[in-house]
Design an enzyme around this catalytic site. Structure first.
Site, short mmCIF file in Angstrom:
data_model
loop_
_atom_site.label_atom_id
_atom_site.label_comp_id
_atom_site.label_asym_id
_atom_site.label_seq_id
_atom_site.Cartn_x
_atom_site.Cartn_y
_atom_site.Cartn_z
N HIS B 325 8.75 -28.46 -3.68
CA HIS B 325 9.09 -29.67 -2.95
C HIS B 325 10.47 -30.21 -3.33
O HIS B 325 11.11 -30.88 -2.52
CB HIS B 325 8.04 -30.77 -3.20
CG HIS B 325 6.77 -30.52 -2.47
ND1 HIS B 325 5.79 -29.71 -2.97
CD2 HIS B 325 6.33 -30.96 -1.27
CE1 HIS B 325 4.78 -29.67 -2.10
NE2 HIS B 325 5.09 -30.41 -1.06
N GLY B 326 10.91 -29.96 -4.52
CA GLY B 326 12.21 -30.50 -4.89
C GLY B 326 12.61 -30.08 -6.29
O GLY B 326 11.77 -29.79 -7.14
#
Lengths: 366, 473
Positions: B325-326
């Site tokens: 996700h990041g």
């Protein structure tokens, strides 16, 4: 994790087949829904118009970016106006065009220090004209940039944003409801609800103006004619204000630091513009009421404006120094109505011309 | 190009017109492919090159894998696909993060290392399409599927605009077969497609951006200790915002594809009615969780190698899922928390799962609320810009320290509570139902009024909307 983990899948067992989406039979519901939406839209548009709103262009980021790009085209050697909302309201492009023969570019951004815009012009080799920089002391010397995204948009606009703006401009002049103040979430936020104990009241700025195809801005009639609405606008400008001396010490220090930082940035950008033969004119537009106290408190003239003019060597026109800039009606303390702005622009144009001529005669000294 | 933009409206009208024009199927597919490249290039044209690179590499690799019998060569080919796809992802998404951590490591060891500036723009949706193309090569390598016969079909699978930048992450076996035969939507598909687009955009524009985003922003941007009511409301706001934003995108994508006659799988099934975390992951971002299951968890050994290894595999999968996700340790912690809850649930289910008490309605509702509570705790790490903010919020949320600052006005309190309660009721009601069944069961006037109202609210929320949160992943 899906449950199939617990059944310990073996490699090779996980082929996902084509998904057959089940379809409901909706009959004529879609058409009925469309009719309902259209009826609601018409009713909503009618209500917004009944509130005195006329269709106008949105003061969008894309709009500013579009106008800023004109520097690279035909407007680079002409007049450019920048600053904050006072420059937007008070400088009327049509009046200036009538007197000068050429329509200026309106690049002011409300609630935003113009220093970044000035720096952009300094670095842009296409700009060789004259720029009038509105100095609203509280904004200019704080570096506050409420509309920073507009400047970023000019620098990084994607093809889809460019196209979206173009499409939006096609419908904006025909729809009154297509305005920030009548967006559903904004209307919800403005409902008169009881205050929550301990939460600072922070009303957002209401609709004050209409915008034309080149960002020329006129004050909305309601601000001038509706006393209750005007009082609301005034109360919003004055909300949560505290004299500098009563702010916490770290905040005071930050304000003083940015004052000197913004001054340095403005001086450096101005000198860069002057070095390429272009002209910078700083102007403090009239203000009164709450601003008569707050502007002087946050940015005393001798520590800010006077230094700016002295260090840049630019032409500086402060409303307190010139009769031509005094005696205008400011319904909510700092912005002029359309007709007053027409009068101001004409007088100001004459003042600028006289000062520039005098300056030329004295070899650049004021 | 954002679904919630005027540009997309024009684009989609043109795409629909071309798709329903009397062209050959090959021409229609070519139109869709060119349209998809335009859709992607509308953000940043040069990044289309990444799509082309991924397409060409996986096309060549998969074709060679299909005919290659020698294991070493097959492994080498798969490695090429992995290196290219993960290399792109690593460079654009994790380069700065890795340098930053390397600097911290060096500094801990006493070396003064100054990393170069890593000012790289992240290509939109890169995590989605790299996973999709990797699945293609992996399926061929694992002999789950044969490679596509047509390059056009494969290129369209990689680039198909409805789901290109934020999923659902579609498997080759789900989409490529649909490109084989001429497809236009039936009237039913078209109507339901538009209904789904309306629902998706309503979720995104009206609920996520219009009603919830401001409260979440105020709370997560605060730099001081907050009042527990505000901390909880901000977290609930984000909880609703991320669901409505992401499920809104997926629903719109499914609707857009359906209008063209293609069927994409569901990506969300009312996740806030989940009873336990394994149930949650069957309902939240289904296409990612099933991807991680099939291409990471099971290859790691799944639950076939004993309890300890199963727990370790769960944690590894979820932490990597978090990192997907990041590029930040807060996402790893978010994944780690989900991994821990999944492991704990597995342990508890093995011991108490057969007790009939937990099968009654009341206790199940209680378990659903406990799950929702814990999911909200994990969202704090997902949304917080740094650990200091996350800890500060968790602290006030759990200790109920009343000294903190209040930042949310009454309107935010009402909006967040209103949306949260409505959302939980809807999710619970829809837990074992399907949207199409409910749509059919509703009186026609009620369905049309709801639909019309949603359309109207989307329009009058106007230019207040933002980019979809998941575009940044």
């Amino acid at each position: 994790m899906p449950s199939s983990i617990s059944s310990s899948d073996m490699p090779g067992s996980s082929v996902e087949p084509v998904f057959e989406r089940p379809l409901p039979v909706l009959g004529r519901s879609a058409w009925l829904a469309l009719v309902i939406a259209i009826v609601l839209m018409i009713a909503f548009e009618a209500w917004v118009r009944s509130e005195g709103v006329t269709p106008s262009y949105r003061n969008s980021e894309g709009f500013w970016a579009e106008q800023r790009r004109r520097i690279n085209g035909d407007a680079g050697n002409g007049w450019v106006f920048t600053g904050s909302s006072r420059t937007m309201f008070n400088m009327q492009l049509a009046v200036w065009e009538r007197l000068d023969g050429r329509r200026p570019l309106q690049l002011a951004l409300e609630g935003t220090s113009p220093v970044s815009v000035l720096e952009g012009l300094a670095d842009d080799e296409n700009f060789t004209g004259k720029v009038i920089v509105g100095v609203a002391p509280g904004l200019f010397f704080s570096g506050y940039e409420y509309r920073r995204p507009a400047i970023d948009r000019y620098q990084k606009e994607s093809p889809t944003q460019w196209f979206g703006h173009r499409v939006s401009m096609l419908v904006e002049p025909y729809l009154a409801f297509y305005s920030y103040d009548f967006a559903f979430p904004v209307m919800l936020r403005r409902q008169p609800l009881p205050l929550r104990k301990g939460v600072e009241l922070n009303l957002d700025v209401r609709k004050l103006n209409n915008m034309e195809r080149d960002r020329n801005t006129r004050m909305w009639d309601k601000v001038a004619n509706d006393i209750e609405y005007r009082d609301l606008a005034r109360s919003i400008w004055a909300q949560n204000w505290m004299p500098l001396a009563k702010l916490p010490e770290p905040v005071q220090e930050r304000i003083l630091e940015s004052r000197s930082k913004q001054l340095d940035r403005a001086v450096s950008a101005t000198k860069k513009i002057q070095a390429k033969g272009a002209e910078v004119i700083f102007v403090q537009m009239p203000y009164e009421g709450h601003y008569a106290t707050s502007e002087i408190d946050i940015a005393p003239r001798e520590l800010t404006w006077d230094k700016l003019i002295e260090q840049t060597g630019a032409l500086g026109l402060h409303f307190k120094d010139h009769e031509e800039m005094q005696g205008y009606w400011l319904p909510e303390w700092s912005h002029m109505t359309g007709s007053e702005a027409d009068r101001f622009t004409a007088a100001f144009y004459g003042l600028v011309q006289r000062k520039l001529t005098a300056r030329e005669a004295t070899g650049g000294k004021q | 190009m954002l679904f919630n933009s005027l540009t997309f409206v024009i684009f989609f009208v043109i795409i629909l017109a071309l798709h329903y024009a009397p062209f050959s199927w090959r021409v229609k597919k070519s139109n869709l492919l060119i349209g998809s490249y335009i859709f992607y290039a509308a953000w940043n044209p040069p990044f289309v090159i990444l799509l082309w690179l991924s397409t060409v590499v996986d096309w060549v690799v998969a074709n060679k894998l299909h005919i290659e019998k020698r294991l070493a060569r097959r492994r080498m080919l798969l490695l090429i696909s992995m290196v290219v796809n993960l290399g792109m992802l690593g460079y654009f998404k994790y380069g700065g993060f890795m340098l930053e951590n390397f600097q911290v490591l060096m500094s801990t060891l006493g070396f003064d290392y100054q990393p170069p500036d890593w000012n790289i723009i992240l290509p939109v949706g890169i995590s989605f399409y790299t996973f999709q193309t990797m699945a293609y090569s992996l399926d061929v390598y694992l002999k789950r599927a044969a490679p596509a016969k047509s390059f056009l079909d494969f290129a369209l699978f990689v680039t198909f605009f409805p789901q290109l930048v934020a999923g659902p992450i579609v498997r080759p076996t789900q989409l490529i077969p649909q490109f084989k035969l001429p497809t236009v939507a039936t009237r039913q598909q078209l109507t339901w497609g538009f209904a789904l687009i309306t629902l998706g955009l309503f979720n995104k524009i009206v609920v996520a951006d219009g009603l919830l985003s401001k409260a979440a922003e105020k709370v997560f941007d605060a730099r001081e200790m907050l009042h527990p009511v505000d901390a909880w409301l901000g977290t609930l706001a984000f909880s609703g915002q991320i669901f409505c934003d992401f499920a809104g995108y997926s629903t719109t994508a499914i609707g857009v594809a359906l209008c063209l006659g293609f069927s994409l799988p569901d990506n969300f099934r009312f996740p806030y009615a989940a009873i336990g975390f394994s149930d949650f992951w069957r309902r939240w971002h289904i296409s990612l969780s099933s991807w991680l299951r099939d291409y990471l968890y099971i290859p790691l050994g799944g639950n076939r190698k004993g309890n300890l290894r199963t727990y370790a595999n769960l944690m590894t999968t979820m932490m990597l899922g978090g990192l997907w996700h990041g590029a930040s340790w807060t996402f790893v912690v978010w994944g780690g928390l989900h991994g821990s809850f999944l492991a704990l649930e597995r342990w508890l289910a093995a011991r108490f799962g057969q007790v009939t008490f937990w099968k009654r309605w009341g206790p199940r509702l209680l378990l659903a609320l406990v799950t929702y509570f814990l999911v909200n705790i994990t969202w704090v790490f997902f949304r917080a810009p740094d650990f200091a903010t996350a800890w500060r919020l968790i602290d006030t949320m759990l200790t109920l320290n009343m000294d903190g600052k209040k930042v949310l006005p009454m309107i935010d309190v009402l909006q967040v509570l209103g949306v949260t309660i409505t959302m939980l009721v809807v999710h619970w009601f829809m837990r074992n139902r399907y949207l199409h069944e409910v749509a059919v069961a509703l009186p026609r006037w009620l369905l049309a009024t709801t639909w019309g109202l949603m359309l109207w609210l989307i329009i009058i929320t106007q230019g207040q909307s933002n980019a979809f949160i998941y575009f940044q992943f």
